[in-house]
Design an enzyme around this catalytic site. Structure first.
Site, mmCIF file in Angstrom:
data_model
loop_
_atom_site.group_PDB
_atom_site.id
_atom_site.type_symbol
_atom_site.label_atom_id
_atom_site.label_comp_id
_atom_site.label_asym_id
_atom_site.label_seq_id
_atom_site.Cartn_x
_atom_site.Cartn_y
_atom_site.Cartn_z
ATOM 1 N N ASN A 17 -18.636 2.655 11.752
ATOM 2 C CA ASN A 17 -18.074 1.302 11.679
ATOM 3 C C ASN A 17 -17.923 0.702 13.080
ATOM 4 O O ASN A 17 -18.227 -0.474 13.298
ATOM 5 C CB ASN A 17 -16.739 1.318 10.921
ATOM 6 C CG ASN A 17 -16.921 1.792 9.482
ATOM 7 O OD1 ASN A 17 -18.055 1.930 9.010
ATOM 8 N ND2 ASN A 17 -15.834 2.039 8.784
ATOM 9 N N TYR A 48 0.833 -1.202 0.000
ATOM 10 C CA TYR A 48 0.000 0.000 0.000
ATOM 11 C C TYR A 48 0.870 1.255 0.000
ATOM 12 O O TYR A 48 1.670 1.484 0.907
ATOM 13 C CB TYR A 48 -0.955 0.009 1.212
ATOM 14 C CG TYR A 48 -1.848 -1.225 1.300
ATOM 15 C CD1 TYR A 48 -2.096 -2.024 0.171
ATOM 16 C CD2 TYR A 48 -2.435 -1.612 2.489
ATOM 17 C CE1 TYR A 48 -2.898 -3.148 0.236
ATOM 18 C CE2 TYR A 48 -3.247 -2.745 2.562
ATOM 19 C CZ TYR A 48 -3.462 -3.509 1.434
ATOM 20 O OH TYR A 48 -4.256 -4.633 1.507
#
Ligand code: NDP
Length: 296
Positions: A264, A63
């Site tokens: 979340n 990433y």
């Protein structure tokens, strides 16, 4: 300390580690470190998530070419012990010596001396036996606590499991969301049998048309509205729902916006009743045959 009010998934004990309970929702980091949002917002998002109990942080050397690991390192400065830290090695870096070097680079970027879990990012050409030996060396050196894999389908997982030390594989991280249920035919039952937790990546279908179709789907909206939650919370609560009485999935949504993080974390306490689950099953049926593993 585990907060028993929130749903958790148990990582089984290994020859070297005790069993460990992890909250069923963690935090992803793909696209962090790429200047898509201000770096300080990404750092704060991860810290905010930690404070709300999303203590598993998933990253990878891939990433942002290590940039996401640097963001995580900044977020964890002075609070490393609050997180269960997961990173991943490229398949072509998963050799006898290359895996050691790759892990050391990751540790440096993360500003820590150990990973809690190190995953082979996807199956590659280096023999698995060699990767397992490298993971064992890293464990002996204290640089990783456990190892696992990602993007392994059922046959690949069975092959791995049959190798020496292959049964110490802690998790398999695969794509899983309401719009992609293919793993429920063979892979998920296999992992359930092996007692191996599944990490669900792209639990919110990441981005693009599929995600818009899911979030805007009338049945998703109807069920979410009925429960007083958002479509994202519905998708997360669905991904981590217990199957056959056992909770075996940890979802790792990536979020930078504070309201997303809060939603979340809030999804951890959402209970999906049987009627809601049945309504979703009607519209997004479980597979009745083997499908190729969905990969992004
Ligand atoms: P996700 O399905 O987690 O979707 C991320 C997107 O959802 C972001 O745009 C985010 O926005 C948005 N979002 C987050 N929370 C909410 C919410 N409550 N409501 C509405 N939108 C929300 O996709 P990812 O691809 O990021 O997958 C999750 C993680 O899984 C990755 O970050 C990575 O760590 C891992 N992964 C692993 C792979 C592998 O091969 N092993 C492959 C792909 C992912 P915003 O950021 O603006 O808040």
């Amino acid at each position: 300390m585990t907060d028993h009010r929130i749903p958790h998934v148990t990582l089984p004990a290994t020859a070297h580690e005790s069993a460990l309970e992890l909250p069923a929702i963690g935090q992803g980091t793909w696209y962090m470190g790429e200047n898509l949002s201000p770096r300080r917002d990404e750092v704060r998002a991860l810290q905010h998530g930690l404070e709300l109990g999303l203590t598993l942080i998933d990253t990878a050397e891939m990433y942002a070419d290590g940039g996401a690991e640097e963001v995580v390192g900044e977020a964890l400065a002075g609070r490393r012990d609050q997180a269960f830290l997961v990173s991943k090695v490229y398949p072509w870096n998963a050799g006898r010596d290359s895996a050691i070097a790759a892990c050391e680079r990751s540790l440096k970027r993360l500003g820590t001396d150990h990973l809690d879990l190190y995953l082979l990012h996807w199956p590659g050409n280096i023999p698995l036996k060699e990767t397992l030996e490298a993971f064992e060396r890293l464990r002996e050196q204290g640089k990783i606590r456990r190892f696992g894999v990602s993007n392994f389908d059922a046959d690949e997982l069975e092959t791995l499991h049959a190798l020496p030390d292959g049964n110490a594989c802690a998790v398999n991280q695969v794509l899983y969301h309401l719009g992609s249920r293919g793993i429920e035919y063979a892979l998920r039952p296999l992992m359930q049998r092996l007692g191996m937790p599944l990490m669900a990546y792209c639990p919110l279908a990441q981005a693009g048309k599929l995600r818009q179709d899911l979030f805007g789907h009338p049945v998703v909206r109807e069920v979410a509205d009925g429960l007083g939650i958002t479509p994202a919370q519905l998708l997360l609560a669905w991904a981590i729902r217990p199957v056959a009485g056992r909770r075996n999935v940890i979802a790792i949504p990536k979020a930078v916006q504070p309201q997303h993080i809060e939603q979340n974390a809030g999804a951890l306490t959402v209970e999906l009743d049987d009627a809601s689950l049945a309504r979703l099953d009607e519209t997004f049926p479980a597979p009745d045959h083997k499908e190729p593993l969905d990969i992004i």
